[in-house]
Design a protein around this motif. Structure first.
Motif, PDB file in Angstrom:
ATOM      1  N   ALA A 116       0.843  -1.195   0.000  1.00  0.00           N
ATOM      2  CA  ALA A 116       0.000   0.000   0.000  1.00  0.00           C
ATOM      3  C   ALA A 116       0.878   1.244   0.000  1.00  0.00           C
ATOM      4  O   ALA A 116       2.081   1.192   0.273  1.00  0.00           O
ATOM      5  CB  ALA A 116      -0.908  -0.011   1.223  1.00  0.00           C
ATOM      6  N   SER A 117       0.274   2.401  -0.318  1.00  0.00           N
ATOM      7  CA  SER A 117       1.013   3.657  -0.354  1.00  0.00           C
ATOM      8  C   SER A 117       1.672   3.912   1.002  1.00  0.00           C
ATOM      9  O   SER A 117       1.064   3.686   2.055  1.00  0.00           O
ATOM     10  CB  SER A 117       0.069   4.808  -0.689  1.00  0.00           C
ATOM     11  OG  SER A 117      -0.511   4.624  -1.968  1.00  0.00           O
ATOM     12  N   VAL A 118       2.920   4.393   0.960  1.00  0.00           N
ATOM     13  CA  VAL A 118       3.672   4.572   2.201  1.00  0.00           C
ATOM     14  C   VAL A 118       4.838   5.510   1.940  1.00  0.00           C
ATOM     15  O   VAL A 118       5.264   5.702   0.793  1.00  0.00           O
ATOM     16  CB  VAL A 118       4.183   3.195   2.714  1.00  0.00           C
ATOM     17  CG1 VAL A 118       5.258   2.633   1.787  1.00  0.00           C
ATOM     18  CG2 VAL A 118       4.701   3.286   4.141  1.00  0.00           C
ATOM     19  N   LYS A 119       5.335   6.133   3.005  1.00  0.00           N
ATOM     20  CA  LYS A 119       6.568   6.916   2.942  1.00  0.00           C
ATOM     21  C   LYS A 119       7.609   6.256   3.838  1.00  0.00           C
ATOM     22  O   LYS A 119       7.360   6.034   5.022  1.00  0.00           O
ATOM     23  CB  LYS A 119       6.326   8.361   3.384  1.00  0.00           C
ATOM     24  CG  LYS A 119       7.587   9.235   3.361  1.00  0.00           C
ATOM     25  CD  LYS A 119       7.268  10.672   3.769  1.00  0.00           C
ATOM     26  CE  LYS A 119       8.516  11.544   3.724  1.00  0.00           C
ATOM     27  NZ  LYS A 119       8.193  12.954   4.112  1.00  0.00           N
ATOM     28  N   LEU A 120       8.749   5.929   3.267  1.00  0.00           N
ATOM     29  CA  LEU A 120       9.836   5.308   4.008  1.00  0.00           C
ATOM     30  C   LEU A 120      10.965   6.311   4.165  1.00  0.00           C
ATOM     31  O   LEU A 120      11.352   6.986   3.205  1.00  0.00           O
ATOM     32  CB  LEU A 120      10.348   4.059   3.279  1.00  0.00           C
ATOM     33  CG  LEU A 120       9.341   2.931   3.068  1.00  0.00           C
ATOM     34  CD1 LEU A 120       9.982   1.801   2.281  1.00  0.00           C
ATOM     35  CD2 LEU A 120       8.815   2.410   4.399  1.00  0.00           C
ATOM     36  N   HIS A 121      11.511   6.390   5.367  1.00  0.00           N
ATOM     37  CA  HIS A 121      12.618   7.300   5.649  1.00  0.00           C
ATOM     38  C   HIS A 121      13.869   6.472   5.917  1.00  0.00           C
ATOM     39  O   HIS A 121      13.845   5.563   6.740  1.00  0.00           O
ATOM     40  CB  HIS A 121      12.289   8.178   6.856  1.00  0.00           C
ATOM     41  CG  HIS A 121      13.341   9.197   7.163  1.00  0.00           C
ATOM     42  ND1 HIS A 121      13.587  10.275   6.333  1.00  0.00           N
ATOM     43  CD2 HIS A 121      14.220   9.302   8.180  1.00  0.00           C
ATOM     44  CE1 HIS A 121      14.564  11.003   6.846  1.00  0.00           C
ATOM     45  NE2 HIS A 121      14.965  10.428   7.965  1.00  0.00           N
ATOM     46  N   TYR A 122      14.935   6.794   5.200  1.00  0.00           N
ATOM     47  CA  TYR A 122      16.188   6.058   5.316  1.00  0.00           C
ATOM     48  C   TYR A 122      17.285   6.955   5.876  1.00  0.00           C
ATOM     49  O   TYR A 122      17.297   8.168   5.651  1.00  0.00           O
ATOM     50  CB  TYR A 122      16.661   5.551   3.941  1.00  0.00           C
ATOM     51  CG  TYR A 122      15.786   4.508   3.320  1.00  0.00           C
ATOM     52  CD1 TYR A 122      16.019   3.156   3.532  1.00  0.00           C
ATOM     53  CD2 TYR A 122      14.722   4.864   2.491  1.00  0.00           C
ATOM     54  CE1 TYR A 122      15.222   2.189   2.945  1.00  0.00           C
ATOM     55  CE2 TYR A 122      13.918   3.916   1.906  1.00  0.00           C
ATOM     56  CZ  TYR A 122      14.176   2.579   2.129  1.00  0.00           C
ATOM     57  OH  TYR A 122      13.378   1.639   1.540  1.00  0.00           O
ATOM     58  N   ARG A 123      18.220   6.340   6.589  1.00  0.00           N
ATOM     59  CA  ARG A 123      19.466   7.003   6.936  1.00  0.00           C
ATOM     60  C   ARG A 123      20.550   6.378   6.061  1.00  0.00           C
ATOM     61  O   ARG A 123      20.785   5.176   6.114  1.00  0.00           O
ATOM     62  CB  ARG A 123      19.808   6.797   8.414  1.00  0.00           C
ATOM     63  CG  ARG A 123      21.024   7.618   8.864  1.00  0.00           C
ATOM     64  CD  ARG A 123      21.296   7.395  10.334  1.00  0.00           C
ATOM     65  NE  ARG A 123      21.857   6.066  10.562  1.00  0.00           N
ATOM     66  CZ  ARG A 123      22.067   5.553  11.776  1.00  0.00           C
ATOM     67  NH1 ARG A 123      21.711   6.244  12.847  1.00  0.00           N
ATOM     68  NH2 ARG A 123      22.592   4.348  11.922  1.00  0.00           N
ATOM     69  N   VAL A 124      21.163   7.198   5.244  1.00  0.00           N
ATOM     70  CA  VAL A 124      22.137   6.709   4.273  1.00  0.00           C
ATOM     71  C   VAL A 124      23.542   6.972   4.794  1.00  0.00           C
ATOM     72  O   VAL A 124      23.871   8.102   5.164  1.00  0.00           O
ATOM     73  CB  VAL A 124      21.943   7.418   2.903  1.00  0.00           C
ATOM     74  CG1 VAL A 124      22.928   6.863   1.883  1.00  0.00           C
ATOM     75  CG2 VAL A 124      20.509   7.240   2.418  1.00  0.00           C
ATOM     76  N   GLU A 125      24.360   5.933   4.853  1.00  0.00           N
ATOM     77  CA  GLU A 125      25.729   6.044   5.319  1.00  0.00           C
ATOM     78  C   GLU A 125      26.697   5.782   4.178  1.00  0.00           C
ATOM     79  O   GLU A 125      26.463   4.910   3.341  1.00  0.00           O
ATOM     80  CB  GLU A 125      26.000   5.051   6.456  1.00  0.00           C
ATOM     81  CG  GLU A 125      25.101   5.254   7.670  1.00  0.00           C
ATOM     82  CD  GLU A 125      25.377   4.261   8.775  1.00  0.00           C
ATOM     83  OE1 GLU A 125      26.296   3.435   8.609  1.00  0.00           O
ATOM     84  OE2 GLU A 125      24.669   4.307   9.810  1.00  0.00           O
ATOM     85  N   SER A 126      27.777   6.514   4.142  1.00  0.00           N
ATOM     86  CA  SER A 126      28.814   6.318   3.139  1.00  0.00           C
ATOM     87  C   SER A 126      29.950   5.492   3.734  1.00  0.00           C
ATOM     88  O   SER A 126      30.348   5.703   4.884  1.00  0.00           O
ATOM     89  CB  SER A 126      29.366   7.671   2.664  1.00  0.00           C
ATOM     90  OG  SER A 126      30.540   7.486   1.907  1.00  0.00           O
ATOM     91  N   ASN A 127      30.465   4.552   2.944  1.00  0.00           N
ATOM     92  CA  ASN A 127      31.618   3.783   3.414  1.00  0.00           C
ATOM     93  C   ASN A 127      32.934   4.347   2.889  1.00  0.00           C
ATOM     94  O   ASN A 127      33.988   3.758   3.074  1.00  0.00           O
ATOM     95  CB  ASN A 127      31.484   2.308   3.019  1.00  0.00           C
ATOM     96  CG  ASN A 127      31.356   2.124   1.515  1.00  0.00           C
ATOM     97  OD1 ASN A 127      31.427   3.083   0.752  1.00  0.00           O
ATOM     98  ND2 ASN A 127      31.145   0.896   1.084  1.00  0.00           N
ATOM     99  N   LYS A 128      32.865   5.488   2.209  1.00  0.00           N
ATOM    100  CA  LYS A 128      34.075   6.125   1.690  1.00  0.00           C
ATOM    101  C   LYS A 128      34.471   7.344   2.512  1.00  0.00           C
ATOM    102  O   LYS A 128      35.641   7.612   2.708  1.00  0.00           O
ATOM    103  CB  LYS A 128      33.872   6.518   0.226  1.00  0.00           C
ATOM    104  CG  LYS A 128      33.681   5.332  -0.703  1.00  0.00           C
ATOM    105  CD  LYS A 128      33.573   5.785  -2.156  1.00  0.00           C
ATOM    106  CE  LYS A 128      33.418   4.583  -3.076  1.00  0.00           C
ATOM    107  NZ  LYS A 128      33.300   4.992  -4.497  1.00  0.00           N
ATOM    108  N   PHE A 129      33.451   8.098   2.987  1.00  0.00           N
ATOM    109  CA  PHE A 129      33.702   9.287   3.791  1.00  0.00           C
ATOM    110  C   PHE A 129      32.786   9.224   5.012  1.00  0.00           C
ATOM    111  O   PHE A 129      31.673   8.711   4.922  1.00  0.00           O
ATOM    112  CB  PHE A 129      33.428  10.562   2.986  1.00  0.00           C
ATOM    113  CG  PHE A 129      34.214  10.645   1.703  1.00  0.00           C
ATOM    114  CD1 PHE A 129      35.552  11.023   1.715  1.00  0.00           C
ATOM    115  CD2 PHE A 129      33.612  10.332   0.495  1.00  0.00           C
ATOM    116  CE1 PHE A 129      36.263  11.086   0.534  1.00  0.00           C
ATOM    117  CE2 PHE A 129      34.329  10.394  -0.690  1.00  0.00           C
ATOM    118  CZ  PHE A 129      35.671  10.766  -0.666  1.00  0.00           C
TER     119      PHE A 129
END
Length: 207
Positions: A27-40
């Motif tokens: 169903a319709s939804v909003k997902l919030h992510y925390r994005v991490e970098s493995n380079k910096f």
């Protein structure tokens, strides 16, 4: 003379045909992510807004860092194969887009790269993640580890067939708490291919 040892042939994983079921689509939804970098050492926030009814859908993925943002949008119809993208755009500084022309059976690109034949069940690089979840949700016991799904996947400038190989259920330690995820991997097949790893959450309708 010693008998020459014969090694058994190497076999590819079985490719599973998947059937789409409308009631398995999230169903319709909003997902919030925390994005991490493995380079910096930095983190950014990202949102995926998924909207659908029985006939059409739109997915909007955005994230930003250091004053720069990237937005991907997939929109289209829902048919017997599942999601049927009509347009996929990827904007980072400037926008490039792929157009799914189902009457002609081709995909064309705003970047003027060569058009491609359109295969049944084809997805773009955003819709493919949602399509995978719907296919697995419709028959979760049909994809044991080692099974492979083949999906034509279109980017903003080109496309190719991606093979997703199923792994095991894994426990993921996420900011929102522990979550079981069914791991799929798209492994590189050619030089400079992009490796993709996906975890589908059974508790979240396999999103």
């Amino acid at each position: 003379n010693d008998a020459e040892q014969v090694k058994p042939p190497v076999t590819a994983p079985a490719t599973q045909a998947a059937t789409f079921k409308l009631d398995s689509l999230a169903a319709s939804v909003k997902l919030h992510y925390r994005v991490e970098s493995n380079k910096f050492p930095y983190m950014v926030n990202s949102d995926l807004v998924w909207q659908r009814d029985e006939l059409s859908y739109q997915a909007h993925l955005s994230y930003s860092a250091f004053g720069l943002s990237r937005v991907q949008i997939s929109r289209g119809q829902i048919d017997q194969h599942g999601l049927a993208p009509e347009r996929f755009s990827d904007k980072f500084r400037s926008e490039v887009a792929a157009h799914f022309n189902r009457e002609r059976g081709v995909v064309t690109f705003s970047a003027n790269t060569p058009e491609l034949p359109l295969q049944p069940g084809a997805q773009d690089r955003l819709s493919v993640l949602l399509q995978l979840g719907a296919l697995v949700a419709g028959a979760p016991h049909s994809f044991p580890p080692g099974t492979t799904l083949s999906i034509q996947t279109i980017g903003p400038r080109s496309g190719e067939v991606w093979l997703f190989t199923f792994g095991e259920l894994e426990s993921l330690d996420l900011p929102g708490g522990p979550q079981l995820g069914l791991k799929l991997a798209r492994l590189p097949r050619k030089p400079y291919d992009q490796q993709v790893e996906v975890w589908l959450a059974p508790a979240l309708c396999y999103l």
